[in-house]
Design a protein around this motif. Structure first.
Motif, mmCIF file in Angstrom:
data_model
loop_
_atom_site.group_PDB
_atom_site.id
_atom_site.type_symbol
_atom_site.label_atom_id
_atom_site.label_comp_id
_atom_site.label_asym_id
_atom_site.label_seq_id
_atom_site.Cartn_x
_atom_site.Cartn_y
_atom_site.Cartn_z
ATOM 1 N N ALA A 17 1.032 -1.065 -0.059
ATOM 2 C CA ALA A 17 0.050 -0.087 -0.085
ATOM 3 C C ALA A 17 0.580 1.281 -0.085
ATOM 4 O O ALA A 17 0.507 2.209 -0.924
ATOM 5 N N ALA A 18 1.966 1.181 0.735
ATOM 6 C CA ALA A 18 2.820 2.313 0.929
ATOM 7 C C ALA A 18 3.378 2.757 -0.567
ATOM 8 O O ALA A 18 3.562 3.667 -1.109
ATOM 9 N N MET A 19 4.138 1.626 -0.946
ATOM 10 C CA MET A 19 4.721 1.675 -2.430
ATOM 11 C C MET A 19 3.751 1.900 -3.467
ATOM 12 O O MET A 19 4.497 2.768 -4.472
ATOM 13 N N ASP A 20 2.547 1.696 -3.382
ATOM 14 C CA ASP A 20 1.626 2.134 -4.360
ATOM 15 C C ASP A 20 1.143 3.417 -4.281
ATOM 16 O O ASP A 20 0.411 3.954 -4.990
ATOM 17 N N ASP A 21 1.519 4.192 -3.061
ATOM 18 C CA ASP A 21 1.105 5.586 -2.894
ATOM 19 C C ASP A 21 2.012 6.523 -3.672
ATOM 20 O O ASP A 21 3.130 6.405 -3.566
ATOM 21 N N PRO A 22 1.174 7.151 -4.398
ATOM 22 C CA PRO A 22 2.073 8.301 -5.168
ATOM 23 C C PRO A 22 3.038 9.193 -4.389
ATOM 24 O O PRO A 22 4.016 9.580 -4.839
ATOM 25 N N GLU A 23 2.330 9.381 -3.429
ATOM 26 C CA GLU A 23 3.003 10.450 -2.518
ATOM 27 C C GLU A 23 4.413 9.633 -1.768
ATOM 28 O O GLU A 23 5.677 10.243 -1.783
ATOM 29 N N VAL A 24 4.381 8.570 -1.398
ATOM 30 C CA VAL A 24 5.505 7.712 -0.957
ATOM 31 C C VAL A 24 6.353 7.729 -2.049
ATOM 32 O O VAL A 24 7.644 7.963 -1.880
ATOM 33 N N ALA A 25 5.868 7.349 -3.285
ATOM 34 C CA ALA A 25 7.076 7.231 -4.365
ATOM 35 C C ALA A 25 7.697 8.444 -4.491
ATOM 36 O O ALA A 25 8.971 8.446 -4.859
ATOM 37 N N LYS A 26 7.103 9.505 -4.544
ATOM 38 C CA LYS A 26 7.620 10.775 -4.674
ATOM 39 C C LYS A 26 8.724 11.104 -3.669
ATOM 40 O O LYS A 26 9.755 11.393 -3.834
ATOM 41 N N LEU A 27 8.179 11.137 -2.289
ATOM 42 C CA LEU A 27 9.204 11.426 -1.294
ATOM 43 C C LEU A 27 10.365 10.563 -1.345
ATOM 44 O O LEU A 27 11.181 10.958 -0.645
ATOM 45 N N THR A 28 10.237 9.328 -1.577
ATOM 46 C CA THR A 28 11.479 8.444 -1.481
ATOM 47 C C THR A 28 12.138 8.260 -2.811
ATOM 48 O O THR A 28 13.131 7.573 -2.851
ATOM 49 N N GLY A 29 11.666 9.171 -3.611
ATOM 50 C CA GLY A 29 12.382 9.079 -5.022
ATOM 51 C C GLY A 29 12.320 7.722 -5.737
ATOM 52 O O GLY A 29 13.210 7.448 -6.624
ATOM 53 N N SER A 30 11.300 6.955 -5.399
ATOM 54 C CA SER A 30 11.065 5.805 -6.160
ATOM 55 C C SER A 30 10.559 5.741 -7.703
ATOM 56 O O SER A 30 9.350 5.973 -7.874
ATOM 57 N N HIS A 31 11.647 5.327 -8.569
ATOM 58 C CA HIS A 31 11.121 5.209 -10.156
ATOM 59 C C HIS A 31 10.728 3.756 -10.288
ATOM 60 O O HIS A 31 11.597 2.928 -10.017
ATOM 61 N N GLY A 32 9.604 3.620 -10.763
ATOM 62 C CA GLY A 32 9.415 2.203 -11.411
ATOM 63 C C GLY A 32 8.631 1.305 -9.869
ATOM 64 O O GLY A 32 8.525 1.886 -8.841
ATOM 65 N N THR A 33 8.589 -0.177 -10.421
ATOM 66 C CA THR A 33 7.764 -0.631 -9.109
ATOM 67 C C THR A 33 8.720 -2.224 -9.300
ATOM 68 O O THR A 33 9.483 -2.428 -10.002
ATOM 69 N N ILE A 34 8.351 -2.863 -8.232
ATOM 70 C CA ILE A 34 8.989 -4.366 -8.095
ATOM 71 C C ILE A 34 7.764 -5.180 -7.924
ATOM 72 O O ILE A 34 6.767 -4.716 -7.531
ATOM 73 N N SER A 35 8.029 -6.409 -8.247
ATOM 74 C CA SER A 35 6.871 -7.502 -8.202
ATOM 75 C C SER A 35 6.859 -7.897 -7.001
ATOM 76 O O SER A 35 7.619 -7.662 -5.867
ATOM 77 N N ASP A 36 5.421 -8.397 -6.667
ATOM 78 C CA ASP A 36 5.082 -9.006 -5.584
ATOM 79 C C ASP A 36 5.879 -10.079 -4.932
ATOM 80 O O ASP A 36 6.426 -9.813 -3.934
ATOM 81 N N GLU A 37 6.472 -10.870 -5.620
ATOM 82 C CA GLU A 37 7.113 -11.885 -5.528
ATOM 83 C C GLU A 37 8.464 -11.376 -5.019
ATOM 84 O O GLU A 37 9.214 -12.046 -3.837
ATOM 85 N N LYS A 38 9.341 -10.094 -5.448
ATOM 86 C CA LYS A 38 10.400 -9.881 -5.004
ATOM 87 C C LYS A 38 10.017 -9.139 -3.881
ATOM 88 O O LYS A 38 11.180 -9.221 -2.908
ATOM 89 N N ALA A 39 9.160 -8.423 -3.582
ATOM 90 C CA ALA A 39 9.074 -7.688 -2.241
ATOM 91 C C ALA A 39 8.677 -8.645 -1.439
ATOM 92 O O ALA A 39 9.340 -8.374 -0.314
ATOM 93 N N LEU A 40 8.131 -9.564 -1.409
ATOM 94 C CA LEU A 40 7.965 -10.627 -0.351
ATOM 95 C C LEU A 40 9.208 -11.305 -0.039
ATOM 96 O O LEU A 40 9.390 -11.586 1.285
ATOM 97 N N GLU A 41 9.950 -11.640 -1.089
ATOM 98 C CA GLU A 41 11.189 -12.378 -0.623
ATOM 99 C C GLU A 41 12.304 -11.191 -0.007
ATOM 100 O O GLU A 41 12.848 -11.696 1.008
ATOM 101 N N TRP A 42 12.245 -9.902 -0.277
ATOM 102 C CA TRP A 42 12.977 -8.963 0.472
ATOM 103 C C TRP A 42 12.569 -8.845 2.046
ATOM 104 O O TRP A 42 13.271 -8.802 2.711
#
Length: 185
Positions: free
Chosen positions: A30-55
């Motif tokens: 939910a946080a990483m899908d939030d446009p404000e979080v993406a902007k404030l963290t400087g996150s370009h792009g997305t990662i797959s659910d599988e990679k996020a879970l493994e992380w």
């Protein structure tokens, strides 16, 4: 201190910081899908659910970083994370970062979480210096860091390209000789 292998639970008045894990996937998504979080963290792009879970599954096994979930004591829900990483044992220093999702904003949770983990890093782990970078378009975070004792050291010019504009990163740190912070939260 030799590393960050031990993952503590830290309790404040508003939040509990506990080891980040797989159970925190819905909050992180939910946080990483939030446009404000993406902007404030400087996150370009997305990662797959599988990679996020493994992380998330591997956070407890990392001796060079401390990843803790921020749990709102009022609701019992995880609302973000705090991290000490980029550990340099020779210089007793590390980097700090925080992410607060939409459910945790504007209630002082981030300020308290910051103070808890910085206090733990300096008082319990023996860190001398904890640093961070905050983008210039995030003055709310800069104020929260200042409340927690961080001091502006400088500026990395044009570090992030966001929405067609270059954005500076403000470098801040807190030293063990400046802790504890006497300013109110």
């Amino acid at each position: 201190m030799t590393d960050f292998s031990y993952k503590p639970t830290l309790t404040g008045e508003l939040v509990v910081l506990r080891p980040l894990g797989e159970q925190d996937f819905p909050m992180m998504k939910a946080a990483m899908d939030d446009p404000e979080v993406a902007k404030l963290t400087g996150s370009h792009g997305t990662i797959s659910d599988e990679k996020a879970l493994e992380w998330l599954r591997t956070r407890k096994d990392q001796p060079d970083r401390l990843d803790l979930a921020i749990v709102d004591k009022a609701s019992g829900e995880a609302v973000g994370e705090v991290v000490l990483n980029e550990y340099d044992p020779d210089n007793r220093s590390c980097n700090f970062r925080i992410l607060i999702g939409p459910a945790g904003r504007n209630r002082g949770l981030g300020t308290e979480a910051t103070r808890l983990i910085v206090g733990y890093g300096i008082e319990r782990l023996g860190l001398h210096r904890i640093s961070l970078g905050v983008y210039a378009f995030n003055p709310r975070a800069q104020r929260a860091y200042e409340k927690a004792g961080f001091v502006v050291e400088g500026r990395l010019r044009d570090e992030l390209y966001w929405d067609g504009e270059w954005v500076d990163s403000i470098v801040m740190s807190v030293l063990e000789t400046e802790w504890p912070v006497s300013s109110p939260m």
